[in-house]
Design a protein around this motif. Structure first.
Motif, PDB file in Angstrom:
ATOM      1  N   PRO A 194      41.564 -10.068 -15.480  1.00 51.03           N
ATOM      2  CA  PRO A 194      41.631 -11.157 -15.187  1.00 51.03           C
ATOM      3  C   PRO A 194      41.850 -12.433 -16.264  1.00 51.03           C
ATOM      4  O   PRO A 194      40.614 -12.235 -17.189  1.00 51.03           O
ATOM      5  CB  PRO A 194      40.434 -12.093 -14.000  1.00 51.03           C
ATOM      6  CG  PRO A 194      39.411 -10.760 -14.123  1.00 51.03           C
ATOM      7  CD  PRO A 194      40.009  -9.623 -15.508  1.00 51.03           C
ATOM      8  N   ARG A 196      42.983 -16.348 -17.675  1.00 56.87           N
ATOM      9  CA  ARG A 196      43.334 -17.831 -17.108  1.00 56.87           C
ATOM     10  C   ARG A 196      44.360 -18.013 -16.884  1.00 56.87           C
ATOM     11  O   ARG A 196      44.816 -17.651 -17.738  1.00 56.87           O
ATOM     12  CB  ARG A 196      42.165 -18.536 -17.671  1.00 56.87           C
ATOM     13  CG  ARG A 196      40.769 -19.265 -17.561  1.00 56.87           C
ATOM     14  CD  ARG A 196      40.633 -19.707 -16.214  1.00 56.87           C
ATOM     15  NE  ARG A 196      41.427 -21.082 -16.134  1.00 56.87           N
ATOM     16  CZ  ARG A 196      40.340 -21.866 -15.560  1.00 56.87           C
ATOM     17  NH1 ARG A 196      39.293 -21.881 -15.590  1.00 56.87           N
ATOM     18  NH2 ARG A 196      40.927 -23.191 -15.391  1.00 56.87           N
ATOM     19  N   HIS A 208      43.372 -17.377 -11.779  1.00 56.67           N
ATOM     20  CA  HIS A 208      43.574 -15.785 -12.722  1.00 56.67           C
ATOM     21  C   HIS A 208      44.727 -15.292 -12.222  1.00 56.67           C
ATOM     22  O   HIS A 208      45.000 -15.038 -11.189  1.00 56.67           O
ATOM     23  CB  HIS A 208      41.982 -15.312 -12.461  1.00 56.67           C
ATOM     24  CG  HIS A 208      41.303 -16.628 -12.748  1.00 56.67           C
ATOM     25  ND1 HIS A 208      40.732 -17.214 -12.739  1.00 56.67           N
ATOM     26  CD2 HIS A 208      40.257 -15.602 -14.125  1.00 56.67           C
ATOM     27  CE1 HIS A 208      39.004 -17.781 -13.422  1.00 56.67           C
ATOM     28  NE2 HIS A 208      39.545 -16.680 -14.444  1.00 56.67           N
ATOM     29  N   THR A 251      34.502 -13.657 -16.188  1.00 55.10           N
ATOM     30  CA  THR A 251      34.957 -14.575 -16.921  1.00 55.10           C
ATOM     31  C   THR A 251      34.478 -15.225 -18.225  1.00 55.10           C
ATOM     32  O   THR A 251      34.897 -15.892 -18.972  1.00 55.10           O
ATOM     33  CB  THR A 251      35.683 -16.277 -15.859  1.00 55.10           C
ATOM     34  OG1 THR A 251      34.064 -16.497 -15.104  1.00 55.10           O
ATOM     35  CG2 THR A 251      36.178 -14.956 -15.200  1.00 55.10           C
TER      36      THR A 251
END
Ligand code: P5A
Length: 449
Positions: A194, A196, A208, A251
């Motif tokens: 994942p 940004r 994402h 993240t």
């Protein structure tokens, strides 16, 4: 499936128009046929893989609490005028007129239509949260359709849409889908990172992309190497559990696409020996965009305090038709495709080296019947032709386990098993073969996370 009665149009030559390996192999393995620019027929073998992917996607969407419906491909332009996107979407949208001169379009995505479904029926906060999804063909008049089903004009998408009372609960829905995506791609044998991402025509400011690394990927991506080894979170039984900590954990390591990367921030966040800068394929993309569609389209509910509030929305896409190509980019060698078990068109193939020889026919038929009896998705190569062509076909279409049956082995009651990915071979008694192959297949189905 008996190969003699199947429809598997294999090609000997590599078609010149195909630039990347997945496109070449999908054509050669009889999975797709081109019908026009960026438009493909899914031949039986290709459709079988596509269906395995959509099944995995459906299982993980349902587990996450999303509910499946099905919307049409053609949409009314008026809906898109309400949101303001009819003009904004530009040339990628295929615009059509019906016999009454009404403006229609072939849906490139469904935010407007699902918002219309929602506003028709949902009036109270008590009906939230809600997440609705479908798996439906889309059309985008791409400037450069290319790489076969990787970037086509007509393509399959799973698109889910979440509706929540406020931003906090909408972000929880986003986290839930984030985790569902980690599980979905893992089950397909992939490591999807994942990252940004930019929101483009969908909108919002939280987004994402899920990226698989491949040399032929269309975008440059930057991330921390440790993300590649992170264990996939186990299935939570309460689909309303708070998944924020998992999201934050994932993240916290730097990962961004070229549109979002900030070189200084990347270098500050990731030590030099942990930096991965590579090409990537976007296989999924999730968005939180608040009230971008609900406000202009009047999708509001009455809250506990009796006041009307516009609902907060997100949308969540996966491209199954692109994934078929993406998985091949990740799993192939010089002889063809080498599918992970969970998405393979067939799990095992019985190769009868001497069709017409009574002993070989009897042994192969029995193995094939036993595989089916054990719930294994098996193919039986019962074609009356030479061994070389059969081996080449099995390698090309990438079935994970080949069981090779011929008079020589049968003299001592044995058959050979070839593992497609590793090339490893085992000789074992005909009685042991089905059990052994089943023991290799079942854990690799990845269906019991
Ligand atoms: C999210 C769901 C959306 O459209 N609206 C509904 C949002 N997102 S997206 O990123 O634009 O597309 C979602 C996924 O669809 C696949 N995809 C494609 N596959 C093949 N050919 C194409 N031309 C194509 N365009 C998009 C990708 O997997 C993408 O992540």
């Amino acid at each position: 499936m008996r190969l003699s009665r199947y429809f598997l149009p294999l090609l000997k030559e590599t078609p010149k128009e195909a630039e990347i390996i997945s496109h070449q192999l999908m054509l050669r393995a009889g999975m797709i046929k081109q019908q026009g620019a960026g438009s493909y027929t899914w031949l039986p073998l290709g459709l079988k893989v596509l269906n395995k992917l959509t099944r995995i996607i459906e299982e993980e969407q349902n587990r996450s609490g999303a509910i499946q419906l099905l919307m049409p491909t053609l949409q009314s332009a008026d809906l898109w005028r309400e949101s303001g996107r009819y003009d904004a979407y530009g040339k990628e949208m295929l615009r059509i007129k019906d016999r009454h001169e009404r403006d229609l379009l072939y849906g490139p995505t469904n935010e407007e239509m699902i918002t219309d479904v929602f506003r028709t029926y949902v009036k109270s906060y008590k009906d939230l949260p809600l997440n609705l999804y479908h798996i439906q063909w889309k059309f985008r008049d791409e400037v450069r359709p290319r790489f076969g089903t990787m970037r086509s004009r007509e393509f399959l998408m799973k698109d889910a849409y979440s509706f929540d009372l406020d931003e906090k609960s909408a972000v929880d829905a986003y986290h839930r889908m984030f985790v569902a995506y980690l599980r979905t791609f893992y089950r397909m044998g992939l490591t999807a990172i994942p990252m940004r991402a930019d929101t483009g025509p969908i909108g919002g400011n939280l987004s994402h992309e899920f990226i698989i690394l491949a040399e032929t990927g269309e975008s440059q991506v930057f991330c921390h190497r440790d993300i590649l080894d992170k264990p996939i979170p186990p299935l939570e039984t309460d689909f309303r559990a708070d998944l924020t900590p998992i999201f934050e954990d994932w993240t916290s390591l730097y990962a961004a696409t070229e549109d979002m990367v900030d070189a200084a921030a990347y270098e500050a966040a990731v030590p030099e020996d942990k930096r991965v800068s590579a090409r990537g394929i976007e296989v999924g993309h999730i968005f939180y965009f608040g009230t971008k569609y609900s406000k202009p389209m009047g999708a509001s509910v009455t809250g506990a305090d009796g006041k009307e509030t516009d609902v907060h929305m997100g949308s969540y896409g996966i491209g199954p038709s692109r994934l078929v190509a993406g998985i091949i980019e990740a799993f192939h060698d010089e002889n063809g495709i080498a599918w992970p078990v969970s998405v393979a068109p067939f799990e095992a193939v019985v190769i009868n080296l001497k069709v017409g020889d009574a002993g070989s026919d009897a042994a192969a038929e029995r193995l094939y019947a036993d595989f089916l009896g054990e719930g294994i998705d098996a193919l039986y190569d019962d074609r009356d032709q030479g061994a070389g062509g059969k081996f080449a076909a099995a390698d090309l279409i990438g079935v994970p386990y080949q069981v090779i049956v011929g008079p020589r082995g049968l003299k001592d009651g044995t058959v050979e098993i070839k593992h497609r990915q590793s090339g490893e071979r085992e000789t074992l008694s005909i009685e042991e073969a089905v059990g052994r192959v089943k023991s290799l297949i079942v854990p690799n189905r990845r269906d019991s996370l």
